[in-house]
Design a protein around this motif. Structure first.
Motif, PDB file in Angstrom:
ATOM      1  N   VAL A 145       0.841  -1.202   0.000  1.00 12.25           N
ATOM      2  CA  VAL A 145       0.000   0.000   0.000  1.00 12.25           C
ATOM      3  C   VAL A 145       0.877   1.254   0.000  1.00 12.25           C
ATOM      4  N   VAL A 146       2.025   1.170   0.621  1.00 14.23           N
ATOM      5  CA  VAL A 146       2.938   2.311   0.689  1.00 14.23           C
ATOM      6  C   VAL A 146       3.818   2.395  -0.563  1.00 14.23           C
ATOM      7  N   ILE A 147       4.380   1.283  -0.969  1.00 14.06           N
ATOM      8  CA  ILE A 147       5.382   1.306  -2.039  1.00 14.06           C
ATOM      9  C   ILE A 147       4.763   1.527  -3.420  1.00 14.06           C
ATOM     10  N   LEU A 148       3.625   0.906  -3.711  1.00 12.84           N
ATOM     11  CA  LEU A 148       3.034   1.067  -5.046  1.00 12.84           C
ATOM     12  C   LEU A 148       2.676   2.522  -5.361  1.00 12.84           C
ATOM     13  N   PRO A 149       1.993   3.244  -4.448  1.00 13.72           N
ATOM     14  CA  PRO A 149       1.760   4.663  -4.733  1.00 13.72           C
ATOM     15  C   PRO A 149       3.064   5.465  -4.837  1.00 13.72           C
ATOM     16  N   LEU A 206       9.702  -4.795  -5.901  1.00 16.15           N
ATOM     17  CA  LEU A 206       8.394  -5.092  -5.333  1.00 16.15           C
ATOM     18  C   LEU A 206       7.812  -6.367  -5.940  1.00 16.15           C
ATOM     19  N   LEU A 207       7.920  -6.500  -7.260  1.00 20.61           N
ATOM     20  CA  LEU A 207       7.419  -7.709  -7.926  1.00 20.61           C
ATOM     21  C   LEU A 207       8.174  -8.947  -7.448  1.00 20.61           C
ATOM     22  N   TYR A 208       9.489  -8.811  -7.292  1.00 18.60           N
ATOM     23  CA  TYR A 208      10.304  -9.919  -6.791  1.00 18.60           C
ATOM     24  C   TYR A 208       9.866 -10.294  -5.374  1.00 18.60           C
ATOM     25  N   ASN A 209       9.665  -9.292  -4.537  1.00 14.43           N
ATOM     26  CA  ASN A 209       9.238  -9.535  -3.160  1.00 14.43           C
ATOM     27  C   ASN A 209       7.857 -10.191  -3.123  1.00 14.43           C
ATOM     28  N   ALA A 210       6.946  -9.741  -3.988  1.00 12.34           N
ATOM     29  CA  ALA A 210       5.609 -10.332  -4.038  1.00 12.34           C
ATOM     30  C   ALA A 210       5.682 -11.800  -4.453  1.00 12.34           C
TER      31      ALA A 210
END
Length: 154
Positions: A94-98, A132-136
């Protein structure tokens, strides 16, 4: 001092987002947005009371370009979107994507209005997105490995 204010603003945005998301879960999406803006209006009125000597005359509002008033509508849309995503994804996303969206959008705005192309912002935004994609992906694998197994006897 402004760096500290920017840091505190970041903290308050995260806290505000989580509180609004929980409010929307409890009271419903539309009610959450209405409550948020009602409380914001009350807080603005109180703040204006304390800083009334530095507020420009309301007569100057007629000279403000009409598209500047769209900020309120955009704000409502943002609160609605955040209230939608907060219960669905982890807080870190929620924080990183925006944030990634802000970086990439600011690079586009800098290019359009200031004729400044920042490879660093673009590369940084893309690296954040890749991370972020890697972490997801890792989170998803971790969830599958730790799924409870039901031992059903027939």
């Amino acid at each position: 001092m402004y760096i500290l204010f920017a840091f505190l603003t970041g903290i308050s945005i995260v806290i505000n987002t989580i509180i609004n998301g929980k409010l929307a879960q409890r009271e419903g999406m539309v009610n959450g947005v209405i409550i948020n803006y009602l409380m914001g209006t009350i807080a603005s009125i109180i703040m204006c009371f304390f800083i009334r000597n530095s507020i420009a005359s309301l007569s100057s509002v007629k000279y403000v370009p009409i598209h500047y008033f769209l900020g309120g509508f955009v704000g409502v849309a943002i609160i609605y979107l955040f209230n939608t995503i907060v219960p669905q994804i982890p807080a870190v996303y929620v924080v990183i994507l925006p944030f990634i969206g802000q970086i990439l959008t600011s690079a586009v705005i800098d290019y359009i209005y200031l004729d400044i192309f920042s490879k660093g912002k673009i590369i940084g935004g893309i690296l954040f997105l890749i991370g972020l994609l890697y972490n997801a992906r890792i989170d998803k694998k971790y969830e599958k490995v730790n799924e409870p197994v039901l031992d059903v006897k027939v």
